[in-house]
Design a protein around this motif. Sequence first.
Motif, mmCIF file in Angstrom:
data_model
loop_
_atom_site.group_PDB
_atom_site.id
_atom_site.type_symbol
_atom_site.label_atom_id
_atom_site.label_comp_id
_atom_site.label_asym_id
_atom_site.label_seq_id
_atom_site.Cartn_x
_atom_site.Cartn_y
_atom_site.Cartn_z
ATOM 1 N N SER A 282 0.810 -1.228 0.000
ATOM 2 C CA SER A 282 0.000 0.000 0.000
ATOM 3 C C SER A 282 0.841 1.275 0.000
ATOM 4 C CB SER A 282 -0.942 0.014 1.201
ATOM 5 O OG SER A 282 -0.199 -0.059 2.415
ATOM 6 N N SER A 283 2.150 1.150 0.287
ATOM 7 C CA SER A 283 3.009 2.337 0.281
ATOM 8 C C SER A 283 3.367 2.767 -1.141
ATOM 9 C CB SER A 283 4.287 2.066 1.069
ATOM 10 O OG SER A 283 5.006 0.975 0.521
ATOM 11 N N PHE A 284 3.048 1.920 -2.133
ATOM 12 C CA PHE A 284 3.321 2.257 -3.521
ATOM 13 C C PHE A 284 2.023 2.673 -4.214
ATOM 14 C CE2 PHE A 284 6.614 -0.860 -2.382
ATOM 15 C CZ PHE A 284 7.756 -0.138 -2.699
ATOM 16 N N PRO A 285 2.103 3.627 -5.146
ATOM 17 C CA PRO A 285 0.890 4.105 -5.827
ATOM 18 C C PRO A 285 0.182 2.978 -6.582
ATOM 19 C CG PRO A 285 2.747 5.568 -6.261
ATOM 20 C CD PRO A 285 3.314 4.362 -5.597
ATOM 21 N N ARG A 286 -1.143 2.977 -6.445
ATOM 22 C CA ARG A 286 -1.970 2.014 -7.184
ATOM 23 C C ARG A 286 -2.393 2.625 -8.512
ATOM 24 N NH1 ARG A 286 -7.321 1.671 -7.900
ATOM 25 N NH2 ARG A 286 -7.694 3.337 -6.367
ATOM 26 N N LEU A 287 -2.391 1.836 -9.575
ATOM 27 C CA LEU A 287 -2.841 2.340 -10.871
ATOM 28 C C LEU A 287 -4.361 2.472 -10.881
ATOM 29 C CD1 LEU A 287 0.020 1.962 -11.938
ATOM 30 C CD2 LEU A 287 -0.948 0.942 -14.004
ATOM 31 N N CYS A 288 -4.850 3.571 -11.441
ATOM 32 C CA CYS A 288 -6.297 3.769 -11.577
ATOM 33 C C CYS A 288 -6.846 2.774 -12.595
ATOM 34 C CB CYS A 288 -6.606 5.181 -12.060
ATOM 35 S SG CYS A 288 -5.927 6.515 -11.048
ATOM 36 N N THR A 289 -8.041 2.298 -12.343
ATOM 37 C CA THR A 289 -8.723 1.467 -13.329
ATOM 38 C C THR A 289 -9.325 2.371 -14.399
ATOM 39 O OG1 THR A 289 -10.837 1.551 -12.172
ATOM 40 C CG2 THR A 289 -9.295 -0.191 -11.514
ATOM 41 N N PRO A 290 -9.650 1.843 -15.590
ATOM 42 C CA PRO A 290 -10.291 2.679 -16.625
ATOM 43 C C PRO A 290 -11.565 3.340 -16.129
ATOM 44 C CG PRO A 290 -9.516 0.615 -17.577
ATOM 45 C CD PRO A 290 -9.341 0.481 -16.087
ATOM 46 N N GLU A 291 -12.311 2.642 -15.245
ATOM 47 C CA GLU A 291 -13.547 3.216 -14.723
ATOM 48 C C GLU A 291 -13.254 4.438 -13.857
ATOM 49 O OE1 GLU A 291 -12.758 0.010 -14.555
ATOM 50 O OE2 GLU A 291 -14.162 -0.795 -16.032
ATOM 51 N N GLU A 292 -12.191 4.387 -13.074
ATOM 52 C CA GLU A 292 -11.857 5.509 -12.192
ATOM 53 C C GLU A 292 -11.410 6.733 -12.971
ATOM 54 O OE1 GLU A 292 -10.221 3.743 -8.004
ATOM 55 O OE2 GLU A 292 -9.069 3.218 -9.791
ATOM 56 N N THR A 293 -10.658 6.535 -14.033
ATOM 57 C CA THR A 293 -10.148 7.676 -14.791
ATOM 58 C C THR A 293 -11.217 8.327 -15.642
ATOM 59 O OG1 THR A 293 -9.396 6.170 -16.546
ATOM 60 C CG2 THR A 293 -7.787 6.813 -14.871
ATOM 61 N N SER A 294 -12.297 7.615 -15.919
ATOM 62 C CA SER A 294 -13.364 8.199 -16.749
ATOM 63 C C SER A 294 -14.494 8.774 -15.910
ATOM 64 C CB SER A 294 -13.937 7.138 -17.702
ATOM 65 O OG SER A 294 -14.524 6.061 -16.980
ATOM 66 N N ARG A 295 -14.499 8.500 -14.604
ATOM 67 C CA ARG A 295 -15.573 8.982 -13.731
ATOM 68 C C ARG A 295 -15.202 10.340 -13.152
ATOM 69 N NH1 ARG A 295 -15.338 5.263 -10.049
ATOM 70 N NH2 ARG A 295 -14.132 6.506 -8.578
ATOM 71 N N GLU A 296 -16.087 11.303 -13.297
ATOM 72 C CA GLU A 296 -15.841 12.637 -12.760
ATOM 73 C C GLU A 296 -16.243 12.691 -11.297
ATOM 74 O OE1 GLU A 296 -14.027 15.365 -12.547
ATOM 75 O OE2 GLU A 296 -14.551 15.859 -14.624
ATOM 76 N N VAL A 297 -15.378 13.248 -10.473
ATOM 77 C CA VAL A 297 -15.666 13.437 -9.057
ATOM 78 C C VAL A 297 -16.586 14.648 -8.912
ATOM 79 C CG1 VAL A 297 -14.630 13.805 -6.783
ATOM 80 C CG2 VAL A 297 -13.377 12.527 -8.528
ATOM 81 N N ASP A 298 -17.508 14.593 -7.947
ATOM 82 C CA ASP A 298 -18.392 15.739 -7.710
ATOM 83 C C ASP A 298 -17.564 16.999 -7.473
ATOM 84 O OD1 ASP A 298 -20.623 14.193 -7.976
ATOM 85 O OD2 ASP A 298 -20.933 13.902 -5.827
#
Length: 209
Positions: free
Chosen positions: A67-83
């Motif tokens: 967990s100390s290393f960055p996790r790669l975003c999934t395609p769903e996470e990169t396409s979803r806009e945060v409020d």
Amino acid sequence: MNLFNALILVSLPTVAVAIDCMQMKQVPASARIHANTTCDSRTDCDCRYIADEDSSWLQCDDMGDMSSFPRLCTPEETSREVDCKPFTEISGEAIDLCTEEGNNKCPDACRLVNNVLMVCDLGEDLKGTYPLVCQDVPIEPAREIDCLNLEDINGGALFHPQSNCWNNDGSYCSEHKKCRYIADTFVACDNGNNFIGLYPELCPFVPVN
């Protein structure tokens, strides 16, 4: 590391940036083709970006101990806009790089990073990771609904216990106040003009000579 991400780190010299996930586009080409690389953003695992002094690679966190290393975003996470984040909820100490001499350089692409930095994200590098700053939406003033004549309303409303529009001289309410037809039930003086656009007023009384 691209210039955009470098700018964020340079702008936050005393702030530890908590990385939620890292986009695949941020991973160096050398790490993608490294002999130890076993995953990418589409792999069904927590794919982590591992880096040491000499090299970097991508590896599945199968044991859940990386967990100390960055996790790669999934395609769903990169396409979803945060409020978006309302400006009123942003710390007054946040560094604003979106505004220059009072002008917003990127009104539809200003993002809030860790509630301490506002940056222009014209390339959408941070989409899905950090929220946009909500843009002020002008509120249209309430518009008056067309008035109603006495013959247009329920006759029983005139005698309802809550009806209070008529003064002793027979005029509607007091000066400059509106008599409104409320919920098709009774008529009442809108002393504070609080119901403009919600309930229609009675048309001004015109005495017959």
